[in-house]
Structures are given as C-alpha cells and as structure tokens.
Design an enzyme around this catalytic site. Sequence first.
Site, short mmCIF file in Angstrom:
data_model
loop_
_atom_site.label_atom_id
_atom_site.label_comp_id
_atom_site.label_asym_id
_atom_site.label_seq_id
_atom_site.Cartn_x
_atom_site.Cartn_y
_atom_site.Cartn_z
N LYS A 186 5.64 -148.20 8.55
CA LYS A 186 6.10 -148.16 7.15
C LYS A 186 5.19 -147.25 6.35
O LYS A 186 3.96 -147.26 6.56
CB LYS A 186 6.06 -149.58 6.56
CG LYS A 186 6.26 -149.64 5.06
CD LYS A 186 6.20 -151.05 4.50
CE LYS A 186 6.17 -151.01 2.98
NZ LYS A 186 6.21 -152.32 2.34
N GLU A 231 3.01 -157.15 -9.66
CA GLU A 231 2.31 -157.50 -8.41
C GLU A 231 0.83 -157.78 -8.65
O GLU A 231 0.08 -156.88 -9.06
CB GLU A 231 2.48 -156.35 -7.41
CG GLU A 231 2.04 -156.72 -6.02
CD GLU A 231 2.77 -155.92 -4.94
OE1 GLU A 231 3.63 -155.08 -5.27
OE2 GLU A 231 2.47 -156.15 -3.76
C1 LIG Z 1 5.44 -148.84 -5.06
C2 LIG Z 1 6.07 -149.57 -5.97
O1 LIG Z 1 6.48 -150.85 -5.75
C3 LIG Z 1 6.15 -151.51 -4.54
C4 LIG Z 1 7.20 -151.31 -3.53
C5 LIG Z 1 8.23 -152.21 -3.37
C6 LIG Z 1 9.35 -151.94 -2.39
O2 LIG Z 1 9.30 -150.90 -1.73
O3 LIG Z 1 10.29 -152.73 -2.28
C7 LIG Z 1 8.26 -153.38 -4.14
C8 LIG Z 1 7.24 -153.71 -4.95
C9 LIG Z 1 5.97 -152.96 -4.91
O4 LIG Z 1 5.14 -153.52 -3.96
C10 LIG Z 1 6.32 -149.07 -7.35
O5 LIG Z 1 6.85 -149.81 -8.18
O6 LIG Z 1 5.96 -147.91 -7.64
#
Ligand SMILES: C=C(O[C@@H]1C=C(C(=O)O)C=C[C@H]1O)C(=O)O
Length: 424
Positions: A186, A231
């Site tokens: 990932k 987060e």
């Molecule tokens: C990287 C980001 O968000 C992150 C990525 C996510 C995802 O890919 O589903 C969800 C929440 C965050 O951990 C962002 O908001 O820029």
Amino acid sequence: MLTDQPVHLHARSARIDDPGSLIDLLPGDQFDTAFLRLGDGFVGSGRVTGLACRTPQEADAWWSRLTFEHTIDEDFDGRLGPEGSPRVITPPGVMAFGHFVFDPERSHSDAVLQVPEWVVGRRDGVTWVTQISTEPITAPPKAPTPVPVRRHPGTVTYADGSLSAIEWERRVHMAIERIRAGELEKAVLAREMVATGSEGIDARHLAANLATSYHRCWTAMVDRWVGASPEMLVRRRDGLVTSRVLAGTIQRTSEADADRALATHLARSSKDLGEHEYAVASVAEALEPWCSGMNVPDAPYVLELPNVFHLASDVTGVAKQGATSLGLAAALHPSAAVCGTPTGLARDLIAEVEGLDRGRYAAPIGWIDSSGDGEWAIALRGGRIDGDRAHLYAGCGIVADSVPADELAESNAKLIPMREALEG
Ligand SMILES: C=C(O[C@@H]1C=C(C(=O)O)C=C[C@H]1O)C(=O)O
C-alpha cells in the site's frame, strides 16, 4: 537545528468566565495556535521559547530537558473544578504546541515546537487562562481581550498545485502497477491544490469555520497551518494511550438512504477493510514496545463526517514509564494510514512518484505538557497559509485494486472541509 537557550519556565493559571469562541481570543499573527474539539481544547498566543527542528525525537529530547532538568514553577491557583461538582480539572500548566514534517530526510520544511505566552483552555464547562513566562508570575493571569476581527478571504479561486489532476491520476496508476508487481502492499499518494483569496487569508476564519462544521475532528492551528483532522495519531492522558486509526473512505451524498447504503458498502468492502488492516497493524506494532495492556479492536466502525465516511479503529493501551506523547508520536509516524506498507518502501515510492514536497502535511500536529501528556493529530484536511494563498493537500491509500478516477474523486471529497471553510 535552531535552539533557544535553556530557560526556566513559570506557569500560572486562573479560572475565567467562558469567553464563547476561543478563536476570537487570537490576535491573528504567526504565533496563533489552536487545538479544539467539540468546543473543548486550547488556544494560545505569543512565543516564550521554542525549537526549530527536524523530527519529533529531537523535539521530545529538547522538551524533556526543558521540563525535567529545569525546575518548573507551576502554580495553578488551586484546582479548577466545575461549580458544585466533585470533579477536579487541573490545567496542564507549561505547554508547547508543535507541528512536524512528513519526511524530514527529504523535505525542505522545518518542524516547530513552541511555548506560547498564554493559553486559554476549556474542558467540561471549565475555562481557564494560563500565563507562561521565563520570570516568576506574581499575580493571577487575566483573560486575554477578544479580537473578533476575522477577515473573510473574499473571492476564492483554485488552481492545481504541483501536478494537474490528470497527471496525478497517471501517478496513481504508476503506484498501482508497482503494487500489483508485488513491490509493496500500500502507498498513500497526495495531491496539492492552491487556493487564492482576493482579500488575503486569515487562518482564524478557517479555524472558526472548521471548529463549527467539523466539531468531531481536531481543529489544529500551529505556525500558519490550519486544518480539521479526523485522525488522532496518539493521545496520552493520565497514562492512558489512545490512537484513532482511519483508512478506508467513501464520499457521502446529501441523501440519508443512499448514505446508509454507502456506509454498509464501506463496512463490507474488502478493498477498504484490507487497507484498514494495514493501518491498524502498523499502529499496533509501533505502540507495542511503549505500552502494556493494549486493546486492538477486531473490526472497525464507520466514522461519519459531514463529507465522508471512514473505517475507524480506536487502539488503546497503558503507557510504559518514560513514554511521552511526543515520544509515542515519534514511534508511530508515519503510520500506514498516511504513508503505506511496508513503511520504508512506501516512503520511497511516495518520494519518487508523488511529485510533491509534503512539508508538514500528514505529520503530527498537537501539544505536550510538562508531564508528557498531550495529543498529536495527523495534519490532514488542512493547508498551509501563505499570504493570500492556502496550499491544500489530500491523499488516498492506494492498493492493488484501486481505480485512479475513484481516488481522484476521493481526494476531492477530502478537500471539501477546507474549501467550505474558505468560502463560508
Ligand atoms: C491521507 C489522507 O487521509 C488518510 C487516508 C484515508 C484513506 O485512504 O482512506 C483515510 C483517512 C486518512 O488516514 C488525507 O486526508 O489527506
């Protein structure tokens, strides 16, 4: 590393009448700081001392020296319990606010940790002011005078940041191919958008709007970054450690029935559940050496935000001796939620493919007190304010079965909070 001389810090707190909007207390300069959620939290102003550094490890070492080797005279003027309640609230006293860098080895940005001259805090209906100084504080501090002059940015226009949307989709495709080839599992790829306000951009305007519309997120403002992060990388409070892990996202509609179906789809999506598992595993593994009695939930829940649904897991544990909130943030950053799996390979792929210096985006932002307690959110759903411009960022977890056009749509959904805050 630019270090202020070691100083002896004094802090003194006093209960004050609730001033309403805490953001209205900020004077509107580069030392404005805020960390707010559900109406509680802190705002701070001025700078008693600070550190320009690269990593949370360096900052943690500096903060430990400052708070443990130098005597700190914290006079709280008594404990500040709510009227008529047996509950007791003890303000943190000496505090620092900081914001780090996503990839300190490659970025041109510096991190910052700074001690404000005053902090106003609110928790469970009790509001207080703390004054911090290098001199003894002889009288109880007074509430700062509100400065309710938040400038609206006027007409806001948007332009691509480092890459066009089409080029970014191409980069996502490249990442998918590398993942499918088995190089890594990932990688999180982000894009930048630049907003320009015809009347300049006042971070307080953004913070006030975010704190209202995204009140379940952590509205954080430090050194001209402002955002509403969903987060929590790590919180340490009275020895208890919590980390809210998010990964797996779906954009909401304006329709309740459609939203319910989307939430159900997200909770069952093997792509999103897989992506989420990587993120939870990375946090649990990084916390393990620092915690005892850890609880890692078996399955995520769906976190509802106004713009998106996320898969979320709250990992908890008990901090071992010496694990400060900043030390924990150092151990956890970068989690798979904002970097990828395995970490090193994902970080290299991001540097190679993303075409962006992330600076402080996706790095820990938050506060620490002299006991080591503190909260470090991940700087997401936000931007760096630079005069009449705001550099906004949004990223998406890319796995083998990701679809570039869907990821672009997801990144646009993640830009909504800042766009609404600018325009509102
Ligand atoms: C990287 C980001 O968000 C992150 C990525 C996510 C995802 O890919 O589903 C969800 C929440 C965050 O951990 C962002 O908001 O820029």
